[in-house]
Design an enzyme around this catalytic site. Structure first.
Site, PDB file in Angstrom:
ATOM      1  N   THR A  57      -3.154  -1.644  -5.747  1.00 42.13           N
ATOM      2  CA  THR A  57      -3.188  -0.379  -5.030  1.00 42.13           C
ATOM      3  C   THR A  57      -2.422   0.707  -5.761  1.00 42.13           C
ATOM      4  O   THR A  57      -1.469   0.418  -6.507  1.00 42.13           O
ATOM      5  CB  THR A  57      -2.577  -0.563  -3.629  1.00 42.13           C
ATOM      6  OG1 THR A  57      -2.359   0.708  -3.014  1.00 42.13           O
ATOM      7  CG2 THR A  57      -1.216  -1.258  -3.710  1.00 42.13           C
ATOM      8  N   TYR A  66       5.075  -2.543   1.543  1.00 40.84           N
ATOM      9  CA  TYR A  66       3.703  -2.929   1.190  1.00 40.84           C
ATOM     10  C   TYR A  66       3.483  -2.814  -0.312  1.00 40.84           C
ATOM     11  O   TYR A  66       2.986  -3.744  -0.963  1.00 40.84           O
ATOM     12  CB  TYR A  66       2.706  -2.050   1.934  1.00 40.84           C
ATOM     13  CG  TYR A  66       1.302  -2.109   1.364  1.00 40.84           C
ATOM     14  CD1 TYR A  66       0.526  -3.257   1.499  1.00 40.84           C
ATOM     15  CD2 TYR A  66       0.755  -1.012   0.682  1.00 40.84           C
ATOM     16  CE1 TYR A  66      -0.758  -3.316   0.972  1.00 40.84           C
ATOM     17  CE2 TYR A  66      -0.519  -1.075   0.157  1.00 40.84           C
ATOM     18  CZ  TYR A  66      -1.270  -2.223   0.299  1.00 40.84           C
ATOM     19  OH  TYR A  66      -2.544  -2.285  -0.239  1.00 40.84           O
TER      20      TYR A  66
END
Length: 316
Positions: free
Chosen positions: A126, A149
């Site tokens: 990501t 995250y």
């Protein structure tokens, strides 16, 4: 050609499986445990057109405790898309779920992969690993994730590097930039915006709404991802997958108002902790290694997502 896809029922996963099966020589094994913020009944709809496909086999499994060696037998390629998504929910006690699903599961799959002759192990990462950056960001930028995250996804990247260097697992890392389109998770911005405008509910805007994102349409994303199968010289590489257009949150809402012919009610709150103000992918490496050229503009992509959201909430 036998391919294993983890997270096969998810947003990117289900779209990727459909793309892979367009090749008559491909058989796909899909695995998913139905975690994440999207209601399970909606996620299961992602598989509706796939479950009866003759070259697709689906298993619902706890990915932490699955016998990976049995699933990897005879597999040529692995797409590891499964994980716990979301920046805002990764703080506090929920962090343990991120550790389990983004770090522990990845390590166990890599550990099993070192014992089988797979050709490529593709790990979905990501843009959250970059943190706050100015201008286009290349894969060589300093990595400074701003959320738990992002840290767990970056740890997954490091695990890929370690298993490649130590055991020869042929890893490739793809860093996705804000993917949107049909089957987008229910907690993601576009999905929420469309649903709330259609139901006359206020849209929560974190910060001033001027934050910008490099938006990647799902079809472009899966074309790029699938192209790794046949790409040469990509093992050990990390590759940005960005979109055709950038825009601010407020720009997106204005476009949605036009497309839906309805005015949005905006509710501004404090900026979310852990989210960068801007993202912008340098995709030169994807262009060179994957011949990647994003094609779908925001207006076209938003129309497709509107059709999807209408379908699951109002036409079912």
């Amino acid at each position: 050609m036998n391919i294993l896809v983890t997270g096969a029922a998810g947003f990117v996963g289900s779209n990727l499986v459909e793309r892979l099966l367009e090749d008559q020589n491909v058989k796909v094994i899909g695995i998913d445990s139905f975690i994440g913020p999207t209601p399970e009944n909606i996620t299961r709809q992602n598989l509706k057109s796939l479950l009866n496909h003759p070259r697709f086999t689906f298993y619902e499994e706890d990915l932490l405790n699955v016998n990976w060696r049995s699933y990897l037998t005879g597999v040529d390629y692995v797409f590891h898309l499964a994980g716990m998504p979301g920046v805002r929910s990764s703080w506090g006690p929920d962090f343990q779920s991120y550790v389990t699903n983004n770090i522990d599961v990845t390590q166990r799959l890599l550990e099993a992969s070192k014992h089988v002759p797979i050709k490529k192990f593709i790990y979905s990462s990501t843009s959250s690993v970059y943190g706050e950056k100015t201008g286009k960001v290349s894969e060589d930028a300093i990595l400074e994730p701003m959320s738990p995250y992002g840290i767990t996804k970056l740890t997954g990247e490091y695990l890929c590097h370690v298993y490649r260097k130590s055991f020869g697992v042929p890893t490739v890392i793809l860093r996705y930039f804000t993917v949107y389109g049909p089957r987008q998770r229910s907690d993601m911005a576009f999905h929420r915006f469309i649903k709330n405008i259609m139901t006359d509910k206020p849209i929560t805007i974190y910060g001033d709404g001027k934050q910008t994102r490099d938006f990647t349409f799902i079809r472009d994303c899966v074309v790029a991802t699938a192209s790794v199968l046949h790409a040469k010289g990509v093992i050990g590489e990390t590759i940005n997958i960005g979109g055709k257009e950038r825009a601010s949150v407020l720009d997106i809402i204005k476009e949605l108002e036009k497309l839906l012919n309805k005015k949005a009610t905006l509710h501004f709150v404090d900026a979310a902790i852990g989210e960068p103000k801007h993202t912008w992918a340098d995709i030169k490496r994807a262009e060179q290694l994957l011949q990647y050229r994003p094609k779908v503009d925001l207006k076209t992509g938003l129309k497709e997502e509107i059709k999807y959201v209408k379908g699951i909430y109002f036409n079912s």
